[in-house]
Design a protein around this motif. Structure first.
Motif, PDB file in Angstrom:
ATOM      1  N   LEU A   1      40.012  48.286  56.453  1.00 40.61           N
ATOM      2  CA  LEU A   1      39.399  49.073  55.391  1.00 40.61           C
ATOM      3  C   LEU A   1      38.931  48.184  54.246  1.00 40.61           C
ATOM      4  O   LEU A   1      37.869  48.430  53.652  1.00 40.61           O
ATOM      5  CB  LEU A   1      40.403  50.112  54.882  1.00 40.61           C
ATOM      6  CG  LEU A   1      40.841  51.165  55.916  1.00 40.61           C
ATOM      7  CD1 LEU A   1      41.930  52.048  55.336  1.00 40.61           C
ATOM      8  CD2 LEU A   1      39.656  51.993  56.362  1.00 40.61           C
ATOM      9  N   VAL A   2      39.699  47.154  53.932  1.00 43.28           N
ATOM     10  CA  VAL A   2      39.312  46.242  52.859  1.00 43.28           C
ATOM     11  C   VAL A   2      38.020  45.516  53.214  1.00 43.28           C
ATOM     12  O   VAL A   2      37.155  45.308  52.353  1.00 43.28           O
ATOM     13  CB  VAL A   2      40.448  45.239  52.581  1.00 43.28           C
ATOM     14  CG1 VAL A   2      39.961  44.078  51.727  1.00 43.28           C
ATOM     15  CG2 VAL A   2      41.606  45.935  51.886  1.00 43.28           C
ATOM     16  N   PHE A   3      37.860  45.158  54.474  1.00 39.64           N
ATOM     17  CA  PHE A   3      36.624  44.498  54.904  1.00 39.64           C
ATOM     18  C   PHE A   3      35.420  45.401  54.656  1.00 39.64           C
ATOM     19  O   PHE A   3      34.379  44.959  54.163  1.00 39.64           O
ATOM     20  CB  PHE A   3      36.717  44.132  56.385  1.00 39.64           C
ATOM     21  CG  PHE A   3      35.448  43.547  56.945  1.00 39.64           C
ATOM     22  CD1 PHE A   3      35.133  42.220  56.725  1.00 39.64           C
ATOM     23  CD2 PHE A   3      34.567  44.328  57.672  1.00 39.64           C
ATOM     24  CE1 PHE A   3      33.961  41.674  57.235  1.00 39.64           C
ATOM     25  CE2 PHE A   3      33.398  43.804  58.182  1.00 39.64           C
ATOM     26  CZ  PHE A   3      33.095  42.463  57.960  1.00 39.64           C
ATOM     27  N   GLY A   4      35.558  46.685  54.988  1.00 38.79           N
ATOM     28  CA  GLY A   4      34.455  47.602  54.759  1.00 38.79           C
ATOM     29  C   GLY A   4      34.138  47.790  53.289  1.00 38.79           C
ATOM     30  O   GLY A   4      32.970  47.848  52.894  1.00 38.79           O
ATOM     31  N   GLY A  30      31.095  48.397  49.397  1.00 36.56           N
ATOM     32  CA  GLY A  30      31.496  49.213  48.257  1.00 36.56           C
ATOM     33  C   GLY A  30      31.162  48.652  46.903  1.00 36.56           C
ATOM     34  O   GLY A  30      31.260  49.358  45.904  1.00 36.56           O
ATOM     35  N   GLY A  31      30.788  47.379  46.793  1.00 35.90           N
ATOM     36  CA  GLY A  31      30.506  46.801  45.492  1.00 35.90           C
ATOM     37  C   GLY A  31      31.727  46.674  44.614  1.00 35.90           C
ATOM     38  O   GLY A  31      31.636  46.813  43.392  1.00 35.90           O
ATOM     39  N   ALA A  88      40.275  42.147  43.540  1.00 43.51           N
ATOM     40  CA  ALA A  88      41.127  43.295  43.230  1.00 43.51           C
ATOM     41  C   ALA A  88      41.724  43.937  44.472  1.00 43.51           C
ATOM     42  O   ALA A  88      42.528  44.865  44.352  1.00 43.51           O
ATOM     43  CB  ALA A  88      40.331  44.338  42.441  1.00 43.51           C
ATOM     44  N   LEU A  89      41.335  43.474  45.661  1.00 38.89           N
ATOM     45  CA  LEU A  89      41.803  44.053  46.911  1.00 38.89           C
ATOM     46  C   LEU A  89      42.822  43.135  47.568  1.00 38.89           C
ATOM     47  O   LEU A  89      42.792  41.924  47.396  1.00 38.89           O
ATOM     48  CB  LEU A  89      40.624  44.295  47.853  1.00 38.89           C
ATOM     49  CG  LEU A  89      39.498  45.171  47.289  1.00 38.89           C
ATOM     50  CD1 LEU A  89      38.357  45.273  48.285  1.00 38.89           C
ATOM     51  CD2 LEU A  89      40.019  46.557  46.935  1.00 38.89           C
ATOM     52  N   LEU A 145      43.072  50.626  43.225  1.00 38.15           N
ATOM     53  CA  LEU A 145      44.369  51.283  43.042  1.00 38.15           C
ATOM     54  C   LEU A 145      45.094  51.483  44.369  1.00 38.15           C
ATOM     55  O   LEU A 145      46.314  51.331  44.446  1.00 38.15           O
ATOM     56  CB  LEU A 145      44.177  52.635  42.348  1.00 38.15           C
ATOM     57  CG  LEU A 145      43.546  52.593  40.944  1.00 38.15           C
ATOM     58  CD1 LEU A 145      43.340  54.006  40.412  1.00 38.15           C
ATOM     59  CD2 LEU A 145      44.435  51.790  39.999  1.00 38.15           C
ATOM     60  N   LEU A 146      44.336  51.853  45.407  1.00 38.53           N
ATOM     61  CA  LEU A 146      44.965  52.193  46.686  1.00 38.53           C
ATOM     62  C   LEU A 146      44.933  51.051  47.697  1.00 38.53           C
ATOM     63  O   LEU A 146      45.814  50.989  48.573  1.00 38.53           O
ATOM     64  CB  LEU A 146      44.264  53.420  47.285  1.00 38.53           C
ATOM     65  CG  LEU A 146      44.325  54.687  46.420  1.00 38.53           C
ATOM     66  CD1 LEU A 146      43.597  55.837  47.105  1.00 38.53           C
ATOM     67  CD2 LEU A 146      45.766  55.076  46.110  1.00 38.53           C
ATOM     68  N   LEU A 147      43.948  50.177  47.598  1.00 37.95           N
ATOM     69  CA  LEU A 147      43.870  49.036  48.514  1.00 37.95           C
ATOM     70  C   LEU A 147      44.214  47.720  47.827  1.00 37.95           C
ATOM     71  O   LEU A 147      44.109  46.658  48.441  1.00 37.95           O
ATOM     72  CB  LEU A 147      42.464  48.935  49.120  1.00 37.95           C
ATOM     73  CG  LEU A 147      42.042  50.086  50.032  1.00 37.95           C
ATOM     74  CD1 LEU A 147      40.639  49.852  50.556  1.00 37.95           C
ATOM     75  CD2 LEU A 147      43.023  50.270  51.175  1.00 37.95           C
ATOM     76  N   GLY A 148      44.587  47.773  46.563  1.00 29.46           N
ATOM     77  CA  GLY A 148      45.003  46.573  45.853  1.00 29.46           C
ATOM     78  C   GLY A 148      46.394  46.130  46.275  1.00 29.46           C
ATOM     79  O   GLY A 148      47.105  46.839  46.994  1.00 29.46           O
TER      80      GLY A 148
END
Length: 406
Positions: A74-77, A82-83, A88-89, A188-191
């Motif tokens: 998901l982080v890759f996408g 996502g800009g 932050a991820l 917030l959720l993928l950090g």
């Protein structure tokens, strides 16, 4: 216009459509669950049942988001479309349950919002095209007149193109708002979770320790070699015309010291090239060769069995002796040195003494790092080291617990 149709808006729209595509398998499972309860009515022909199937699908998506490997995917996408600031991820799979729940919340939000926007993207554009071209095709106007709705009047048909264009802008606005919402939620959720920050701090500390060790290794090996070569070259220059035999011995010592230093430098640089394990490094067994190449008169004595000393302690003891001899070369000139190495019960004791020079030594600007490095090596093994003048002599003493290797 840029906020609605710019490159970032288009990328986020693609990201949302991907979320809608990811929702489809869960939606199909939801239709399988809902259809028997609906009495044979298909959710594909009933909008209320489609909403129920949509709601049933989301818990299945939430469970999928709990898989640890879901986070890097998901982080890759997000980073690609996502800009969002990549720093932050988080990196790597989610290990703690807190991190997994946050990833699950993100994945569920992504597929839910993406599913809604994908449905809007499929339904609205054809209808908007119909509204825009409606005034220009008599057959379409006849259909609109017979529908009995707002388009059955002349003003309705006249305003249809504007309504269609407004719908396109509305779709673009919804897409931009949804993309901005996900971009705000991503850090917030993928950090990184607290466990991720702790792991990152531990990795940073380990990398810092490796860099410090490399600095000590290079300082000890190269610094000692340069001091020895300088002393030998200086002595050979003074007796160049009177003692050719001594000059030959000095040149041979310089050659051997340089060759040995190159090997040690390769060994140290091997720490940068190897991922697992350390290259072979000198130990107590190599002290005799080190003493013979120093160019000083060294009275070396060894008590106990050096083979009983753990490899880590033996290696650090070699470096401590090497740094002590370098200090004696730099500050003591050609004064003789007494070196005692004692392997006792549970500890290794190193004592090095040499007379103080008749004149103050030349000190480098800012001072050296040798004594500090010796103290650090001893402290890392749970021991201690001291250096100073006693009875007109310079004494270096280090005690290294043999259990420090653990």
């Amino acid at each position: 216009m840029r906020a609605l149709f710019g490159a970032r808006a288009r990328h986020r729209w693609v990201h949302l459509v991907i979320g809608g595509a990811l929702l489809m398998p869960y939606f199909l499972v939801g239709t399988v669950v809902v259809s028997p309860v609906a009495g044979g009515v298909s959710p594909f022909t009933s909008f209320p049942l489609a909403l129920v199937s949509f709601a049933v699908a989301l818990p299945f998506a939430a469970v999928s988001g709990l898989v640890p490997i879901a986070r890097p995917l998901l982080v890759f996408g997000v980073r690609a479309l996502g800009g969002v600031d990549p720093a932050a991820l988080a990196d790597g799979p989610a290990r703690s349950w807190e991190a997994r729940l946050r990833v699950s919340a993100w994945y569920t939000t992504h597929v839910a919002v993406g599913g809604i926007l994908s449905g809007m993207s499929l339904a609205l554009p054809p209808f908007t095209v119909f509204l825009i071209v409606l005034p220009f095709f008599p057959g379409l106007r006849h259909t609109a007149y017979s529908s009995g709705g707002p388009l059955s009047t002349g003003w309705g048909i006249a305003l249809a193109p504007m309504a269609g264009i407004a719908m396109l802008f509305g779709l673009a606005a919804c897409s931009a708002a949804a993309g901005a919402l996900l971009a705000r939620l991503a850090p917030l959720l993928l950090g990184p979770a607290p466990a991720d920050r702790l792991a990152a701090a531990e990795r940073q500390a380990a990398e810092l320790a490796v860099r410090n060790r490399l600095a000590r290794e290079l300082h000890d090996s190269v610094g000692h070699a340069l001091s020895a070569v300088t002393l030998q070259a200086s002595a050979a220059r003074r007796v160049l015309d009177s003692d050719r035999a001594f000059v030959r011995e000095a040149l041979a010592a310089i050659e051997e010291t340089a060759r040995r230093t190159v090997d040690e430098l390769d060994s140290v640089l091997g720490l940068l090239r190897q991922d697992d394990g350390d290259p072979a490094t000198p130990d107590l067994a190599a002290l005799q060769g080190l003493v013979s190449r120093t160019g000083l008169k060294v009275a070396y004595s060894l008590e106990g069995d050096p083979s009983s000393v753990p490899e880590l302690v033996s290696r650090e003891a070699y470096r401590i002796v090497q740094e002590g001899l370098s200090n004696a070369l730099r500050h003591g000139g050609s004064s003789p040195v007494a070196l005692q190495v004692a392997v006792g019960d549970g500890e290794l004791v190193l004592v090095m003494e040499n007379p103080l020079p008749s004149r103050a030594p030349v000190v480098r600007p800012g001072g050296g790092r040798g004594l500090r490095g010796i103290a650090e090596r001893a402290a890392l093994l749970g021991g201690h080291a001291s250096a100073g003048t006693e009875d007109g002599r310079w004494r270096l003493r280090a005690c290294l617990p043999l259990g420090g290797a653990r």
